[in-house]
Design a protein around this motif. Sequence first.
Motif, short mmCIF file in Angstrom:
data_model
loop_
_atom_site.label_atom_id
_atom_site.label_comp_id
_atom_site.label_asym_id
_atom_site.label_seq_id
_atom_site.Cartn_x
_atom_site.Cartn_y
_atom_site.Cartn_z
N ALA A 231 -42.51 25.71 31.34
CA ALA A 231 -42.20 24.71 30.33
C ALA A 231 -40.69 24.63 30.18
O ALA A 231 -39.99 25.65 30.19
CB ALA A 231 -42.83 25.08 28.99
N GLY A 232 -40.18 23.40 30.06
CA GLY A 232 -38.74 23.22 29.98
C GLY A 232 -38.32 22.36 28.82
O GLY A 232 -39.10 21.60 28.24
N LEU A 233 -37.04 22.47 28.48
CA LEU A 233 -36.45 21.67 27.41
C LEU A 233 -35.04 21.29 27.82
O LEU A 233 -34.26 22.14 28.28
CB LEU A 233 -36.40 22.48 26.11
CG LEU A 233 -35.75 21.78 24.92
CD1 LEU A 233 -36.69 20.72 24.34
CD2 LEU A 233 -35.35 22.78 23.84
N GLN A 234 -34.70 20.03 27.63
CA GLN A 234 -33.31 19.61 27.83
C GLN A 234 -32.50 19.96 26.59
O GLN A 234 -32.90 19.65 25.47
CB GLN A 234 -33.24 18.12 28.10
CG GLN A 234 -31.84 17.66 28.48
CD GLN A 234 -31.82 16.22 28.94
OE1 GLN A 234 -32.44 15.37 28.33
NE2 GLN A 234 -31.12 15.96 30.01
N ALA A 270 -25.29 14.12 36.46
CA ALA A 270 -24.10 13.50 35.89
C ALA A 270 -24.42 12.32 34.98
O ALA A 270 -23.57 11.87 34.22
CB ALA A 270 -23.17 13.03 37.02
N THR A 271 -25.66 11.81 35.05
CA THR A 271 -26.02 10.67 34.20
C THR A 271 -26.55 11.10 32.84
O THR A 271 -26.79 10.25 31.98
CB THR A 271 -27.09 9.81 34.90
OG1 THR A 271 -28.31 10.53 34.99
CG2 THR A 271 -26.61 9.40 36.28
N GLU A 272 -26.80 12.38 32.64
CA GLU A 272 -27.31 12.86 31.35
C GLU A 272 -26.18 12.95 30.33
O GLU A 272 -25.02 13.17 30.70
CB GLU A 272 -27.96 14.24 31.52
CG GLU A 272 -29.25 14.22 32.31
CD GLU A 272 -30.45 13.69 31.53
OE1 GLU A 272 -30.28 13.32 30.33
OE2 GLU A 272 -31.53 13.61 32.11
N PRO A 273 -26.53 12.85 29.01
CA PRO A 273 -27.86 12.54 28.47
C PRO A 273 -28.15 11.06 28.54
O PRO A 273 -27.33 10.24 28.15
CB PRO A 273 -27.77 13.02 27.02
CG PRO A 273 -26.33 12.86 26.68
CD PRO A 273 -25.55 13.13 27.94
N ASN A 274 -29.35 10.73 29.01
CA ASN A 274 -29.77 9.32 29.09
C ASN A 274 -31.28 9.23 28.90
O ASN A 274 -31.98 8.61 29.68
CB ASN A 274 -29.33 8.69 30.42
CG ASN A 274 -29.99 9.33 31.63
OD1 ASN A 274 -30.45 10.47 31.58
ND2 ASN A 274 -30.05 8.58 32.73
N PHE A 277 -33.01 4.42 25.14
CA PHE A 277 -32.33 3.15 25.37
C PHE A 277 -30.86 3.22 24.95
O PHE A 277 -29.98 2.72 25.64
CB PHE A 277 -33.05 2.03 24.61
CG PHE A 277 -34.35 1.62 25.24
CD1 PHE A 277 -34.37 0.73 26.30
CD2 PHE A 277 -35.54 2.14 24.77
CE1 PHE A 277 -35.57 0.35 26.89
CE2 PHE A 277 -36.75 1.76 25.33
CZ PHE A 277 -36.76 0.87 26.41
N ASP A 278 -30.61 3.85 23.80
CA ASP A 278 -29.23 3.86 23.31
C ASP A 278 -28.35 4.82 24.08
O ASP A 278 -27.12 4.80 23.93
CB ASP A 278 -29.18 4.16 21.80
CG ASP A 278 -29.80 5.50 21.44
OD1 ASP A 278 -30.43 6.13 22.31
OD2 ASP A 278 -29.66 5.90 20.28
N GLN A 279 -28.94 5.69 24.94
CA GLN A 279 -28.17 6.59 25.78
C GLN A 279 -28.13 6.12 27.24
O GLN A 279 -27.63 6.84 28.10
CB GLN A 279 -28.76 8.00 25.74
CG GLN A 279 -28.66 8.71 24.40
CD GLN A 279 -29.29 10.10 24.46
OE1 GLN A 279 -30.32 10.30 25.12
NE2 GLN A 279 -28.68 11.05 23.79
N ALA A 280 -28.65 4.94 27.50
CA ALA A 280 -28.79 4.47 28.89
C ALA A 280 -27.46 4.51 29.63
O ALA A 280 -26.42 4.08 29.12
CB ALA A 280 -29.37 3.05 28.90
#
Length: 383
Positions: A231-234, A270-274, A277-280
């Motif tokens: 199990a994982g969590l960002q 490198a695209t995180e956090p995304n 929608f508001d973090q896209a």
Amino acid sequence: MKSHQLSFLGGALMCALAIGCSDSKSSEKNVGEPNNTILQAGLIETGKAYSMKIDSVGDIDWYAVPIVDSGYVTISTKTVPDNLTLNVRFAEKEEWQAQKEKWLSPWMNVPTTVTVAGIDTLYFAIIDDYNDAFSDEAFEFKVDFIKEFDKYEPNDTPELAHDVKPGESVQSYFFPNSDQDWFKIDVDTTGYLMLRSRKVPEGININARFGWKESEFDEIEYISQWQNLPAGLQVSKAGTYYFVLSDDYNDAMSEGPAEWKIDFVSEMDATEPNNSFDQAHVVKIGDTIRSAIYPLGDVDFFTFNSDKKQTIRINGNAPQGITPNIRLHTMEDMKPKIVQNWAEIPLKVELEANTLYYLELIDDYNDAYSEEPVVVVLSKAAN
């Protein structure tokens, strides 16, 4: 001051445990009436069988048992008359209060098991469940005690969560029924927490759920659903993260330990956090996107603008085990509107002019993850 604790765990102890299921000694005599109040509680010993009766409607019998250590107490019976359904309730005695019993549990069916910590003498009352039946026949009851064998106990609430470190091997006992174990870990930067297990006893399926507290005095705020291990969590911000482990349905127990560890994985995307929608993450038609679907259940959002009516091709490749699915949205009255439902890549999509699009990327069933990136290419379709 001692921290007195009693937790209801449900069910009797496993018959595999010799101490809980060995033949009882010869039944002791009834400890004697009257024992209808906590002040009259009959003093008994663990591991011995005693005789009692519910000999009138509304009869309640009180008993007291010394507890010498943290561990588990089970109450069991045999030869109970068919018309009786026994309930038990646990208490401490309030020496300085007018109301002498301080209840520690609700009424519960017999047999039952509780975990005890910091209690010198445990009191309990036994009744017929609705106080509407009685019998002249005596029956036997017994209190068994098992000393705590999990060094992290008591840790059955977030307030008692035990500190662990990344990569540390931990052994947890899922015992008895409905046992839950809380832990916490400090994280200094963004990345991922990943729980993995090995050598799990047969019949145990470990589930985990993550939580967060804004401050030491706040209630726990759950930030994930229950997940099977691994199990994982960002982790999007530094701080202390809590997690609880249990058997998946809280209906199995084992006297043997399960071994698990929690690792911290640095951000590889490198695209995180995304994740919304508001973090896209902003991209352009013609770009190549590299995005890791990690951990389990990860959702990644990207946004791009179409300056003219055109057809684009969405293509790419993925690590083994990952099947990328995408969904396209626009915004209408500040709310997402689906213009292309879930579909595997590659595919072609018709775009409108002067429109902002949002691309949502997942593994097809949200049941796989990888630290290796999914590659997605947005390109103009050939005529």
